[in-house]
Design a protein around this motif. Structure first.
Motif, PDB file in Angstrom:
ATOM      1  N   PHE A 135      68.795  23.362  51.339  1.00 11.24           N
ATOM      2  CA  PHE A 135      68.009  22.824  52.445  1.00 11.24           C
ATOM      3  C   PHE A 135      68.926  22.492  53.623  1.00 11.24           C
ATOM      4  O   PHE A 135      69.113  21.327  53.974  1.00 11.24           O
ATOM      5  CB  PHE A 135      67.215  21.594  51.978  1.00 11.24           C
ATOM      6  CG  PHE A 135      66.261  21.929  50.879  1.00 11.24           C
ATOM      7  CD1 PHE A 135      65.024  22.477  51.168  1.00 11.24           C
ATOM      8  CD2 PHE A 135      66.622  21.768  49.547  1.00 11.24           C
ATOM      9  CE1 PHE A 135      64.150  22.834  50.151  1.00 11.24           C
ATOM     10  CE2 PHE A 135      65.757  22.117  48.528  1.00 11.24           C
ATOM     11  CZ  PHE A 135      64.513  22.654  48.831  1.00 11.24           C
ATOM     12  N   PHE A 194      60.244  26.053  55.332  1.00  9.11           N
ATOM     13  CA  PHE A 194      60.293  25.310  54.072  1.00  9.11           C
ATOM     14  C   PHE A 194      60.106  26.267  52.891  1.00  9.11           C
ATOM     15  O   PHE A 194      60.872  26.225  51.913  1.00  9.11           O
ATOM     16  CB  PHE A 194      59.218  24.223  54.086  1.00  9.11           C
ATOM     17  CG  PHE A 194      59.071  23.450  52.799  1.00  9.11           C
ATOM     18  CD1 PHE A 194      60.171  22.894  52.158  1.00  9.11           C
ATOM     19  CD2 PHE A 194      57.821  23.260  52.232  1.00  9.11           C
ATOM     20  CE1 PHE A 194      60.035  22.168  50.975  1.00  9.11           C
ATOM     21  CE2 PHE A 194      57.666  22.534  51.058  1.00  9.11           C
ATOM     22  CZ  PHE A 194      58.779  21.996  50.428  1.00  9.11           C
ATOM     23  N   GLN A 195      59.128  27.152  52.967  1.00 11.63           N
ATOM     24  CA  GLN A 195      58.895  28.119  51.898  1.00 11.63           C
ATOM     25  C   GLN A 195      60.127  28.999  51.676  1.00 11.63           C
ATOM     26  O   GLN A 195      60.514  29.268  50.540  1.00 11.63           O
ATOM     27  CB  GLN A 195      57.690  29.001  52.224  1.00 11.63           C
ATOM     28  CG  GLN A 195      56.375  28.278  52.122  1.00 11.63           C
ATOM     29  CD  GLN A 195      55.211  29.123  52.616  1.00 11.63           C
ATOM     30  OE1 GLN A 195      55.341  29.882  53.579  1.00 11.63           O
ATOM     31  NE2 GLN A 195      54.073  28.981  51.961  1.00 11.63           N
ATOM     32  N   HIS A 232      58.674  17.938  51.889  1.00 14.70           N
ATOM     33  CA  HIS A 232      59.314  18.122  53.195  1.00 14.70           C
ATOM     34  C   HIS A 232      58.454  17.377  54.209  1.00 14.70           C
ATOM     35  O   HIS A 232      57.276  17.673  54.373  1.00 14.70           O
ATOM     36  CB  HIS A 232      59.377  19.604  53.553  1.00 14.70           C
ATOM     37  CG  HIS A 232      60.200  19.907  54.767  1.00 14.70           C
ATOM     38  ND1 HIS A 232      60.096  19.220  55.956  1.00 14.70           N
ATOM     39  CD2 HIS A 232      61.141  20.851  54.979  1.00 14.70           C
ATOM     40  CE1 HIS A 232      60.927  19.732  56.844  1.00 14.70           C
ATOM     41  NE2 HIS A 232      61.586  20.725  56.271  1.00 14.70           N
ATOM     42  N   ASP A 264      49.952  22.551  51.468  1.00 20.25           N
ATOM     43  CA  ASP A 264      50.070  22.172  52.876  1.00 20.25           C
ATOM     44  C   ASP A 264      48.720  21.622  53.326  1.00 20.25           C
ATOM     45  O   ASP A 264      47.860  22.366  53.762  1.00 20.25           O
ATOM     46  CB  ASP A 264      50.478  23.382  53.717  1.00 20.25           C
ATOM     47  CG  ASP A 264      50.764  23.019  55.157  1.00 20.25           C
ATOM     48  OD1 ASP A 264      50.960  21.821  55.450  1.00 20.25           O
ATOM     49  OD2 ASP A 264      50.800  23.939  55.995  1.00 20.25           O
ATOM     50  N   ILE A 274      63.863  15.877  53.267  1.00 20.67           N
ATOM     51  CA  ILE A 274      63.465  16.456  51.982  1.00 20.67           C
ATOM     52  C   ILE A 274      63.597  15.376  50.917  1.00 20.67           C
ATOM     53  O   ILE A 274      64.534  14.578  50.947  1.00 20.67           O
ATOM     54  CB  ILE A 274      64.393  17.646  51.608  1.00 20.67           C
ATOM     55  CG1 ILE A 274      64.281  18.789  52.622  1.00 20.67           C
ATOM     56  CG2 ILE A 274      64.135  18.142  50.183  1.00 20.67           C
ATOM     57  CD1 ILE A 274      63.021  19.603  52.550  1.00 20.67           C
ATOM     58  N   GLN A 334      57.568  20.282  61.740  1.00 17.50           N
ATOM     59  CA  GLN A 334      58.421  21.194  60.987  1.00 17.50           C
ATOM     60  C   GLN A 334      57.589  22.398  60.537  1.00 17.50           C
ATOM     61  O   GLN A 334      56.370  22.319  60.383  1.00 17.50           O
ATOM     62  CB  GLN A 334      59.014  20.475  59.771  1.00 17.50           C
ATOM     63  CG  GLN A 334      59.812  19.231  60.128  1.00 17.50           C
ATOM     64  CD  GLN A 334      61.085  19.543  60.878  1.00 17.50           C
ATOM     65  OE1 GLN A 334      61.916  20.291  60.400  1.00 17.50           O
ATOM     66  NE2 GLN A 334      61.241  18.980  62.054  1.00 17.50           N
ATOM     67  N   ARG A 355      68.672  19.810  56.841  1.00 15.53           N
ATOM     68  CA  ARG A 355      67.681  18.845  56.388  1.00 15.53           C
ATOM     69  C   ARG A 355      68.436  17.713  55.703  1.00 15.53           C
ATOM     70  O   ARG A 355      69.448  17.937  55.053  1.00 15.53           O
ATOM     71  CB  ARG A 355      66.699  19.448  55.376  1.00 15.53           C
ATOM     72  CG  ARG A 355      65.927  20.668  55.841  1.00 15.53           C
ATOM     73  CD  ARG A 355      64.990  20.328  56.977  1.00 15.53           C
ATOM     74  NE  ARG A 355      64.100  21.388  57.349  1.00 15.53           N
ATOM     75  CZ  ARG A 355      64.366  22.349  58.226  1.00 15.53           C
ATOM     76  NH1 ARG A 355      65.547  22.411  58.801  1.00 15.53           N
ATOM     77  NH2 ARG A 355      63.471  23.261  58.539  1.00 15.53           N
ATOM     78  N   TYR A 413      53.427  15.279  54.900  1.00 15.80           N
ATOM     79  CA  TYR A 413      54.460  16.096  54.264  1.00 15.80           C
ATOM     80  C   TYR A 413      53.871  17.389  53.723  1.00 15.80           C
ATOM     81  O   TYR A 413      52.676  17.496  53.488  1.00 15.80           O
ATOM     82  CB  TYR A 413      55.148  15.330  53.119  1.00 15.80           C
ATOM     83  CG  TYR A 413      54.198  14.846  52.051  1.00 15.80           C
ATOM     84  CD1 TYR A 413      53.846  15.656  50.976  1.00 15.80           C
ATOM     85  CD2 TYR A 413      53.637  13.574  52.121  1.00 15.80           C
ATOM     86  CE1 TYR A 413      52.964  15.218  50.004  1.00 15.80           C
ATOM     87  CE2 TYR A 413      52.753  13.131  51.150  1.00 15.80           C
ATOM     88  CZ  TYR A 413      52.428  13.956  50.096  1.00 15.80           C
ATOM     89  OH  TYR A 413      51.548  13.521  49.139  1.00 15.80           O
TER      90      TYR A 413
END
Length: 145
Positions: free
Chosen positions: A96, A23-24, A66, A44, A73, A18, A99, A50
């Motif tokens: 999200f 995600f951000q 995530h 990260d 999530i 992913q 997700r 995750y």
């Protein structure tokens, strides 16, 4: 919930990683849409399975997790010791898209409850045993090394 091979981060060659930027973007959309919300930190660490965002939502500090290899999530109380207390935040799921936001009930389900449904590899079961993982959340959001 059925755990598929590779979800632990081991034997995961067939899974697609992913994207941290996506995600951000979702987290920034959440904090700009919710009143009194602020993104505090993105974490990260490549050896974790995750990605993580720490946010302030009104008077509560939350961690959003995530999964790196699956579109999952989870929400948890912020804890620098990485022992998550999972939370259900259904009003935040809309931020999200595409997700699956996992609930506390799913994440706290014992692995032994539906063990025959899981398709984890032998290597994954070895790590589960070694690190004494008890719940689905322990496996999905692990930081085994």
């Amino acid at each position: 919930m059925r755990l598929t091979k590779g979800i632990s981060g081991f034997d995961a060659e067939h899974l697609i990683e992913q994207d941290m930027r996506t995600f951000q973007s979702m987290v920034y959309h959440l904090v700009t849409s919710e009143q009194r919300a602020k993104a505090l930190q993105f974490i990260d660490q490549p050896h974790f399975v995750y990605m993580q965002a720490v946010i302030q939502l009104e008077d509560e500090r939350l961690t959003i997790l995530h999964h790196r290899l699956m579109p999952y999530i989870a929400f948890a109380k912020f804890d620098e010791e990485l022992s998550f207390q999972f939370l259900t935040k259904t009003h935040l799921h809309k931020y999200f898209p595409m997700r699956k936001c996992l609930t506390t009930d799913i994440l706290n389900t014992l692995l032994t409850q539906d063990k025959d449904l899981h398709s984890l590899s032998e290597v994954e079961w070895t790590y589960i045993s070694h690190f004494d993982s008890k719940t689905i959340g322990d496996v999905i959001f692990n930081y085994w090394d």
